[in-house]
Design a protein around this motif. Structure first.
Motif, mmCIF file in Angstrom:
data_model
loop_
_atom_site.group_PDB
_atom_site.id
_atom_site.type_symbol
_atom_site.label_atom_id
_atom_site.label_comp_id
_atom_site.label_asym_id
_atom_site.label_seq_id
_atom_site.Cartn_x
_atom_site.Cartn_y
_atom_site.Cartn_z
ATOM 1 N N ALA A 104 4.058 7.756 2.926
ATOM 2 C CA ALA A 104 5.156 8.107 3.803
ATOM 3 C C ALA A 104 6.647 8.284 3.193
ATOM 4 O O ALA A 104 7.353 9.300 3.477
ATOM 5 C CB ALA A 104 5.134 6.966 4.909
ATOM 6 N N ILE A 143 -4.607 8.970 5.860
ATOM 7 C CA ILE A 143 -3.277 9.187 5.965
ATOM 8 C C ILE A 143 -2.635 10.368 5.736
ATOM 9 O O ILE A 143 -1.538 10.675 6.089
ATOM 10 C CB ILE A 143 -2.778 8.247 4.600
ATOM 11 C CG1 ILE A 143 -3.452 6.581 4.896
ATOM 12 C CG2 ILE A 143 -1.396 8.079 4.592
ATOM 13 C CD1 ILE A 143 -3.290 5.677 3.908
ATOM 14 N N ASP A 150 -2.547 12.533 8.959
ATOM 15 C CA ASP A 150 -1.727 11.787 9.675
ATOM 16 C C ASP A 150 -0.068 12.171 9.384
ATOM 17 O O ASP A 150 0.622 12.262 10.157
ATOM 18 C CB ASP A 150 -1.513 10.251 9.894
ATOM 19 C CG ASP A 150 -2.808 9.832 10.321
ATOM 20 O OD1 ASP A 150 -3.376 10.580 11.344
ATOM 21 O OD2 ASP A 150 -3.077 8.490 10.223
ATOM 22 N N PRO A 208 -4.748 -0.218 2.001
ATOM 23 C CA PRO A 208 -4.486 0.969 2.939
ATOM 24 C C PRO A 208 -3.086 1.082 3.555
ATOM 25 O O PRO A 208 -2.326 1.974 3.447
ATOM 26 C CB PRO A 208 -5.567 1.203 4.124
ATOM 27 C CG PRO A 208 -6.586 0.170 3.246
ATOM 28 C CD PRO A 208 -6.172 -0.669 2.690
ATOM 29 N N GLU A 209 -2.723 -0.150 3.924
ATOM 30 C CA GLU A 209 -1.273 -0.258 4.386
ATOM 31 C C GLU A 209 0.022 -0.192 3.216
ATOM 32 O O GLU A 209 0.825 0.474 3.752
ATOM 33 C CB GLU A 209 -0.856 -1.572 4.948
ATOM 34 C CG GLU A 209 -1.122 -2.835 4.076
ATOM 35 C CD GLU A 209 -2.319 -3.117 3.983
ATOM 36 O OE1 GLU A 209 -2.535 -4.365 3.141
ATOM 37 O OE2 GLU A 209 -3.364 -2.769 4.276
ATOM 38 N N SER A 217 -7.266 7.598 1.866
ATOM 39 C CA SER A 217 -6.134 8.596 1.497
ATOM 40 C C SER A 217 -6.231 9.971 2.538
ATOM 41 O O SER A 217 -4.976 10.509 2.832
ATOM 42 C CB SER A 217 -6.450 9.468 0.091
ATOM 43 O OG SER A 217 -6.352 8.292 -0.895
ATOM 44 N N GLU A 242 -0.995 2.110 0.387
ATOM 45 C CA GLU A 242 -0.761 3.309 0.457
ATOM 46 C C GLU A 242 -0.190 4.386 1.230
ATOM 47 O O GLU A 242 0.386 5.174 0.748
ATOM 48 C CB GLU A 242 -2.301 3.902 0.110
ATOM 49 C CG GLU A 242 -2.661 5.223 -0.121
ATOM 50 C CD GLU A 242 -3.964 5.638 -0.255
ATOM 51 O OE1 GLU A 242 -4.120 6.674 -0.588
ATOM 52 O OE2 GLU A 242 -5.009 4.712 0.046
ATOM 53 N N LYS A 243 -0.391 3.825 2.580
ATOM 54 C CA LYS A 243 0.222 4.528 3.520
ATOM 55 C C LYS A 243 1.813 4.514 3.511
ATOM 56 O O LYS A 243 2.450 5.549 3.616
ATOM 57 C CB LYS A 243 0.036 4.198 4.950
ATOM 58 C CG LYS A 243 0.321 4.634 6.088
ATOM 59 C CD LYS A 243 -0.184 4.213 7.566
ATOM 60 C CE LYS A 243 0.682 5.249 8.762
ATOM 61 N NZ LYS A 243 -0.099 4.611 9.950
#
Length: 303
Positions: A106, A137, A140, A98-99, A134, A101-102
């Motif tokens: 971004a 993220i 956000d 996840p980190e 996904s 992908e984020k």
């Protein structure tokens, strides 16, 4: 009309080296956009990171911005300038921690904002690889629409373990934040690609080896494309009378220029794809079907 917009490819979807962009300069500016304009259609170009890093490509889309929607598209294998991998069959987005992908999403979103001075509304994952992290993220980061779900498809044979949308709705819905192929309570709107099952898809053993019917001009005939659209409209109206019906046709910008994808090895094949696309647009115009951007769908459904 949602178009995954990427650098030039070739057989096996391998990126051309050195990286080239005739699929934008010829494909988008000279072939696609005049066709869309002739049918008063508003396409959505979903831009990959390498497109957004190329100033000449950005200039093209700045010129076109008033007549289309621009969104984003993540192929992680070339998301950062120091992480280019020419093999387009590498990791699905859903496979990243996840980190990671984020950070990639971004970075992609920041590239877009710096190029066009506004927030992108719509997104599609490369190879439809949307995953469990996904949706959160993307919310956000301020996205309104996600469009990676491909109903009736199981991508396990492509190396995407667990990436299946066999029971996904074919009309827009609020997805489950952890399982985007299922309805849930996310804020973002899922606008799936329009795909219809064939009768044979319901048969055991045999059905999984036959692709369902996509609203995609890459293959088939103009008549078969129109039948997919008409069948989806009829089914959606039966299930939810009075609700606007959304059709989501997809393809890649590189498909309509010869030698830039596996789908057009000649000018005749490229023109065949353009011809089927033109026939679908002509049908929509005759039937009063408006061609809108992905980012317009939430407002249409809220009316």
């Amino acid at each position: 009309m949602s178009i995954d917009t990427e650098c030039d490819k070739g057989k096996g979807w391998l990126c051309r080296q050195p990286m080239a962009f005739e699929g934008v300069f010829d494909g988008v500016e000279k072939r696609l956009q005049p066709l869309f304009a002739s049918h008063r259609a508003k396409p959505t170009y979903l831009l990959s990171p390498e497109i957004l890093r190329n100033e000449a490509c950005v200039d093209v889309f700045r010129r076109l911005a008033s007549s289309c929607e621009l969104g984003t598209h993540l192929h992680g294998e070339y998301a950062e300038p120091d992480a280019f991998e020419p093999d387009a069959t590498s990791a699905f987005q859903r496979d990243y921690p996840p980190e990671v992908e984020k950070a990639k999403l971004a970075y992609l979103t920041d590239l877009f904002i710096r190029a066009f001075d506004h927030q992108p509304a719509s997104f599609r994952a490369g190879r439809f690889g949307v995953g469990a992290a996904s949706i959160g993220i993307l919310e956000d980061l301020g996205y309104a629409v996600e469009s990676s779900v491909t109903p009736h498809m199981d991508w396990a044979s492509s190396g995407a373990k667990g990436l299946a949308f066999l029971d996904a709705p074919t009309q827009p819905y609020r997805p489950d934040p952890k399982e985007p192929g299922r309805p849930g309570n996310a804020k973002i709107l899922e606008v799936p690609v329009t795909i219809r099952r064939r009768f044979v898809n319901a048969l055991p053993w045999v059905g999984k080896h036959v692709d369902p019917r996509w609203l995609r001009p890459t293959r088939g005939t103009a008549e078969s494309l129109v039948r997919v659209a008409e069948d989806e409209i009829a089914e959606a109206r039966r299930v939810a009378p009075g609700r606007p019906v959304i059709l989501n046709a997809m393809f890649h910008n590189v498909e309509i220029v010869p030698h830039l994808s596996p789908y057009a090895s000649s000018e005749d094949e490229a023109q065949g794809i353009l011809g089927r696309l033109g026939a679908l647009l002509a049908w929509a115009e005759r039937e009063g079907v408006s061609v809108v951007g992905l980012g317009d769908v939430p407002e249409i459904l809220a009316r």
